[in-house]
Structure formats: C-alpha cells, structure tokens
Design a protein around this motif. Sequence first.
Motif, short mmCIF file in Angstrom:
data_model
loop_
_atom_site.label_atom_id
_atom_site.label_comp_id
_atom_site.label_asym_id
_atom_site.label_seq_id
_atom_site.Cartn_x
_atom_site.Cartn_y
_atom_site.Cartn_z
N LEU A 147 71.22 -11.67 11.39
CA LEU A 147 71.24 -12.34 10.25
C LEU A 147 69.88 -12.46 9.56
N ARG A 148 69.93 -12.65 8.29
CA ARG A 148 68.53 -12.77 7.46
C ARG A 148 68.35 -14.23 7.08
N MET A 201 65.02 -10.83 16.17
CA MET A 201 65.43 -10.09 14.83
C MET A 201 66.72 -10.15 14.49
N GLY A 202 67.08 -11.60 13.98
CA GLY A 202 68.42 -11.90 13.35
C GLY A 202 69.60 -12.19 14.24
N ASN A 245 64.76 -9.51 9.40
CA ASN A 245 63.53 -8.47 8.76
C ASN A 245 62.20 -8.97 9.74
N GLY A 246 62.26 -9.54 10.87
CA GLY A 246 61.12 -9.95 11.48
C GLY A 246 60.26 -10.98 10.96
N GLU A 247 60.95 -12.03 9.89
CA GLU A 247 60.33 -12.81 9.43
C GLU A 247 60.62 -14.13 10.37
N PRO A 248 59.33 -14.97 10.68
CA PRO A 248 59.62 -16.02 11.73
C PRO A 248 60.24 -17.31 11.05
N CYS A 249 61.21 -17.73 11.64
CA CYS A 249 61.93 -19.17 11.13
C CYS A 249 61.01 -20.07 11.58
N THR A 250 60.91 -21.39 10.44
CA THR A 250 60.19 -22.22 10.50
C THR A 250 60.72 -23.70 10.64
#
Length: 254
Positions: free
Chosen positions: A51-52, A142-143, A214-219
């Motif tokens: 998931l993105r 990674m989602g 996309n490897g973006e950290p969740c905040t």
Amino acid sequence: MAARDHGWRKALRALSAVLLLPAWAPSAGAAEPCEGRGCDACMGPTFGRALRKHESAVACVVLQPGDGDSGGKKAIFYPRVDEYSVMEVTQFDADLTSLWVAVEGKGTIGQNRELEWIDHTKRFKSGPSVVPFFTIIVHLEMGVVERVQWDSGCSTCSAANDACLPDGSDAVCKPNGGQLGPCSDCALSAGDAKCGSGACVPRVYVAWLGTDANGEPCTSAGKVISRFRAYSMRGLYDSASGSSVELNNLDESE
C-alpha cells in the motif's frame, strides 16, 4: 531529511506501550499464505499487497459476545494509509461486548508473558463500564501490513471520573516504561452524560507506523498519539470525526 528522521525516531519512542520486549514479529510477505482469524473476516483484494500513502486499505471492526471466542458481526471501513481516521460503529446488539480489528487480513495481536504472539480481543463493555474508544497501530513494511496492535494504556484517564480497567485478554502490556502487566484502557460509567449523548459506541482510532510501498516513513502514529495525550478523554469524543457504519454478519463477504 534530518527533520524526517527525527520525527521517525520520536514516533518509535511514543509507541513504547505497544512494543514489548524484543521478540520475533510475524511478517506478511506477499508469498506467504494468509493465516489467522483476520483472513476470513477482512481481506483486501490481494493478501500481502503493498500500500502507498493515502491509498485505501480494507479494515473491519469485529464485535462479538463474551470474550470474543466465536460468532459476532463486523463493520467494514476503508481508512487511508497514514491518514488520521476513526472507525465508529453506530448500531450494535446489546450482547456484543468484545471487539477486535483486522486490516488487510491481519487481526489484532499482542504478546503473552512468554512473549508469544496471540490474538488480542478487548472488552468494550463490562458491567456498568464502557470503553468508548480504542487505538490500533497498523505496522507496515514496504507497504505490506505486518501486524496490527492495540495502543493500550490509560494516559487519557481523568483521575476523578474515569476507571483504568484490564481488557480481559491474555495479552500483557508495558505502559509508560512500567512493569509488564495486564493491558488496560480508560472506561466510563454507562450512565455518564457523554454516553447518553451517543458517544459511548465502539470507536477505533487508526494510526500507521513503518514504511509505505515507496519506502516513505509513516508519521501518523506520532501525530495521533500526541493528539490523544493533549486532550482529556471527553475532549476526544468532542474532537472525533470519521466514518460510521452499521454491522454486517461476520461471515458476509466484503
């Protein structure tokens, strides 16, 4: 990038009540078969999909009688990844007193005293007491949803009016760096004025931790937890916003 890393570390520190002693954590790799109660209750289009951020996930609040051993009904929601959201059930039968949550085939789990992963069901009604809100942390790698855990604790209880009650499960928690013990939540009397206004219905706040596809950290985990602790429990009721649905039978498909 430094600011982002700092926020990521802060979110991890805030979750000390969720993560217990180091132990192996189950992974939801795409090649693995779906196992556990969440598979039948609440699957996404494809198990193990990545998931993105801002993409809709499939989540279910499952209400059951007694200690949640069998039967019950579910409400289906579509929270967006890394967005603050609330899942609220507006209509439910009086005999449904326990709940658990599943996201993309993964049901809520906790650790017992042997640090084994076990299903974690919570009571939201016990005698004259009602737990009007809970929080889940959806862990992503990674989602892919790796696991779903409750953020147990009584940091929002008012010493004068609220009770901190064990949730009736075999899971243990370590709130605020304290000793390992029963997982607990803040509760109100069913006769509280807020309950009379319809606020004491099953309500679950959703936060996300880890990385998206996309490897973006969740905040959102850090944001949600800090927001909770900035309000009294009654303030949370007043500030809540989210989707509300009615229940379907547990065996009904999405």
